[in-house]
Structures are given as structure tokens and as C-alpha cells.
Scaffold this motif. Structure first.
Motif, mmCIF file in Angstrom:
data_model
loop_
_atom_site.group_PDB
_atom_site.id
_atom_site.type_symbol
_atom_site.label_atom_id
_atom_site.label_comp_id
_atom_site.label_asym_id
_atom_site.label_seq_id
_atom_site.Cartn_x
_atom_site.Cartn_y
_atom_site.Cartn_z
ATOM 1 N N ILE A 267 -2.746 -8.405 -0.590
ATOM 2 C CA ILE A 267 -2.018 -9.499 0.055
ATOM 3 C C ILE A 267 -1.054 -8.951 1.107
ATOM 4 O O ILE A 267 -0.973 -9.457 2.235
ATOM 5 N N ASN B 269 -2.866 -7.751 4.115
ATOM 6 C CA ASN B 269 -3.271 -8.862 4.972
ATOM 7 C C ASN B 269 -2.171 -9.220 5.965
ATOM 8 O O ASN B 269 -2.430 -9.415 7.168
ATOM 9 N N HIS B 270 -0.951 -9.308 5.480
ATOM 10 C CA HIS B 270 0.171 -9.638 6.360
ATOM 11 C C HIS B 270 0.405 -8.528 7.384
ATOM 12 O O HIS B 270 0.661 -8.800 8.566
#
Length: 420
Positions: free
Chosen positions: A199, A202-203
Motif C-alpha cells: 500500500i 503504491n502511494h
């Protein structure tokens, strides 16, 4: 003997926490369960989608107002709305019977294959990690980094065809593999949970690509202030495999090759056996001499490379005129659904990718010709995930016995065999 010596020693406490083992078992069942549940999940989702289509249709709502006077009008309106919607879905995704020629009529199917291409490749990367017991939800970041690497090679380098295309393709796959390998390395070395790590990656990838697209000399088109790349060089673009009349490009054939290679790795190679052993029971795999940490690292590298292939197909095939920050188009997260529907098996992922490609292509025709909200297609996709994650619910809906509910005759025979 003293009293202390005659006391029965207390049983040693188990060191393994029951919580994670239960979650791992549930995750494994969801990701690699019975294929019948996947088929029934799709059917159940379509049924619920049909109800929503009928409920939102103005003609059905109007006929329902006088249902008790003429119920046939309501049923006719329901049949017309649902039948028209799915007929439009077929025309928009498989074959358009209203076309003047076969070449034009088959164009929707080529669009389905084009939309399915990145879904298949990314689904393979996610499904491969599933088989090793890892939940890779970093498809977005891996796709963005792959597209960035391929886009840079395709716009900044000057090479002849096909060397230019191959260089951009390899660069994108390597970038995706590196981005996935970071999560695998952290998992292997520190035990960091791959969900949290992917996650965050991804950012990081999203904002890193945004910086590249806003910086001259990196990815931003020369002389432009828009966050978009220059068009890909013709020598780097994936060629169209059916001619200029269709948009289907070489990426689809590469996705089919990826399906074959992934199947061979999982089902015919010793590396795939180690992946599956770690996914089933990492403690037993470790006892058998398999390096669990190394398998986590390797599977995330290979999975990231497969997802990277999806990013390359987007950059060099689907968006050759330049791309922006939305190049992933949500495919990184749709790949999770594709992998779950395909039960993390390459052939299953292939058909699941084709199904979702048909949903994406035909959904626009449903909206344009029948006025069906495009969000209903998204609801159907979401329901597929819901039903796949709840196999007992699907089995109960269709009256299929639960796996542990063996017939009474079989249970009696088993008891007699044990007693003997």
C-alpha cells in the motif's frame, strides 16, 4: 520420590498464535478454492445485477405502479430491460449483429481482448503471490513504475525497431519486478506485512510518477507544462496484430505467453513446488529445508515483473500517444478480483481476465444504448468478489452441500473402517 518429582508436568504452551493460522487458512481457501464456486459467484452476481437493472429502469417502475391491474406489463418490462441490457453487453463485447460486415461486427471482441490484456498480466502477478501465501495489492505501484520506465525508454532513446520496443519492454518488466521485490525483501528480512508495504509503495509510486510527469527531462513532454509524456516513438510501440482497423496489439500475445510461463513455473518446476509449499504451510516448508524468506523475495520479483508487463502494455500499446498519472486505470486493483475469480491458477486467470474485459467493453454499450448506469457493472464486479469470499453463502444459495458435509452413507463407511 518427592511430591515435586511425582507431579505430572504441565503441558507446554503452543508457540504458534492461532489467529494468524486461521486467517492464513481462510485466505488460502478463498484464493485457491473450488472453481465451481467461482462460476456460481459470477452467476449469482449477474442475477443480482439483473434485479438492479430492472429496479432502475423507468419503464419497469412505471409498470409496477399498476402491477395488480396488469401484472404482465411489469413482467414484460422487466424482460425487456434485462434482456436488452445483456444483449447490449453482448453486442459491445463479443459481436455486433447490427454491423454491416463481419470485420466490423467482430471489432467489439478485439476490444475485449485489448481490455483483458493488462488484466490477465496483472492478475498473474497477483495470483502467483497468492499461491505463495502473500497478498500482493501493490499492482498499482508496480504498473506505474513499469509504465514510467517503458515510457522513458520509448521517448528518450533513439533505437531501431524492434530493438527499441524490446528495450522498453524489458525496462518496464524490470521496473515492476524491482518494485515488487522491495516488498518481498522487506517481508523476508524484517517480517514486514506485505499488505502495508505494498500500500505504501503504491502511494510512493503514484507521487514519484507525478513528479516525473511534471519535470522536464524526465517524462514530461518537451515544451509542455501538462503532466503528460510525449508520444511513444513509433519504433517502441507494440504493433497491432490484426491491422490498423483494430486496436488489439502485441501485448495480448505477450499476456498469453505469460500465462503459459506462469503455468509451467507453478505446475512443472521445482521453484513452483516451493512456492506452493510455502503458501500451504510455511512452517512445514521451512522444516523441509525450503528458505521461506527467499521464496517470498523471489515470488514478489516474478509477480512484480508480470504486473509490470501490464504497465508496459498500457504505455506502449493502449496509450501510445502519451500517458498521464492515470495510466494504471484501476487495473492494479481489478487484478486482485481477477486473481480471486481465477482461483490463482493461470488458466482461470486467463478466463477471468477475458470476462472482466468483456464487462469493461460491453458496459459502455449498455450505458449508451439502454441507459443502464455504468456503475451497475462495477456493482456486479464487486458482488463477484463478495460471493467468492463467502463460499458457504454461494453453496447455500444454490443448494450445494458444504465440503465438510459428507453424505451419511460415506460417514458410516468411514466409521466402520476406523472401527475395524
Amino acid at each position: 520420590m518427592t511430591a515435586a518429582q511425582t507431579q505430572t508436568p504441565a503441558p507446554e504452551k503452543e508457540t504458534g498464535a492461532p489467529g494468524p493460522s486461521r486467517w492464513r487458512e481462510a485466505f488460502t481457501r478463498i484464493a485457491t478454492g473450488n472453481a465451481l464456486v467461482s462460476v456460481l459467484a459470477v452467476i449469482a452476481s449477474i442475477i443480482v445485477g439483473s434485479i438492479m437493472i430492472a429496479a432502475t429502469d423507468p419503464d419497469v417502475q412505471a409498470a409496477a405502479g399498476y402491477f395488480f391491474q396488469r401484472p404482465t406489463d411489469t413482467f414484460g418490462a422487466i424482460g425487456s430491460s434485462v434482456g436488452g441490457a445483456y444483449a447490449a453487453l453482448f453486442r459491445g463485447s463479443i459481436y455486433n449483429f447490427n454491423a454491416t460486415s463481419f470485420a466490423i461486427g467482430i471489432r467489439p471482441f478485439t476490444e475485449t481482448l485489448k481490455f483483458a490484456t493488462p488484466l490477465i498480466a496483472a492478475g498473474l502477478g497477483v495470483g502467483l503471490a497468492f499461491r505463495a501465501g502473500l497478498f500482493n495489492i501493490g499492482g498499482q505501484g508496480q504498473m506505474l513504475m513499469a509504465a514510467a520506465a517503458a515510457g522513458y525508454i520509448a521517448t528518450a532513446w533513439d533505437l531501431p525497431f524492434p530493438l527499441h520496443m524490446i528495450a522498453a519492454l524489458v525496462a518496464g518488466i524490470i521496473a515492476g519486478a524491482i518494485w515488487g521485490g522491495i516488498a518481498g525483501l522487506l517481508k523476508a528480512r524484517t517480517g514486514a506485512h506485505e499488505v502495508i508495504v505494498t500500500i505504501m509503495l503504491n502511494h510512493i509510486a503514484f507521487y514519484l510518477l507525478a513528479w516525473m510527469l511534471a519535470t522536464q527531462g524526465v517524462l514530461q513532454a518537451p515544451g509542455s507544462s501538462n503532466p503528460k509524456t510525449a508520444p511513444m516513438a513509433d519504433t517502441a510501440v507494440l504493433p497491432q496484430i490484426l491491422g490498423p482497423m483494430y486496436k488489439l496489439h502485441l501485448g495480448f500475445l505477450l499476456a498469453l505467453v505469460a500465462v503459459a510461463v506462469t503455468w509451467w513455473i507453478l505446475e512443472r518446476s521445482s521453484l513452483g513446488f516451493r512456492f506452493r509449499a510455502v503458501g500451504e504451510n510455511p512452517a512445514a516448508a521451512r522444516t523441509a529445508g525450503i528458505s521461506v524468506g527467499r521464496m517470498y523475495f523471489v515470488v514478489m520479483i516474478i509477480g512484480g515483473g508480470l504486473v509490470g508487463l501490464a504497465g508496459v502494455s498500457q504505455a506502449l500499446g493502449t496509450e501510445p500517444n502519451g500517458f498521464g498519472g492515470g495510466i494504471d486505470a484501476g487495473i492494479g486493483f481489478d487484478a486482485i478480483t481477477v486473481a480471486l475469480l481465477g482461483r490463482s491458477r493461470p488458466i482461470g486467470i486467463l478466463f477471468a481476465g477475458l470476462l472482466f474485459g468483456a464487462f469493461k467493453t460491453g458496459g459502455f454499450t449498455m450505458q449508451a444504448s439502454q441507459g443502464v448506469p455504468i456503475e451497475i457493472v462495477l456493482v456486479v464486479q464487486s458482488l463477484i468478489v463478495l460471493f467468492i469470499a463467502a463460499p458457504p453463502l454461494v453453496r447455500a444459495m444454490f443448494g450445494i452441500p458444504q465440503p465438510e458435509q459428507a453424505p451419511r452413507r460415506v460417514r458410516r463407511a468411514a466409521k466402520k473402517e476406523v472401527a475395524a
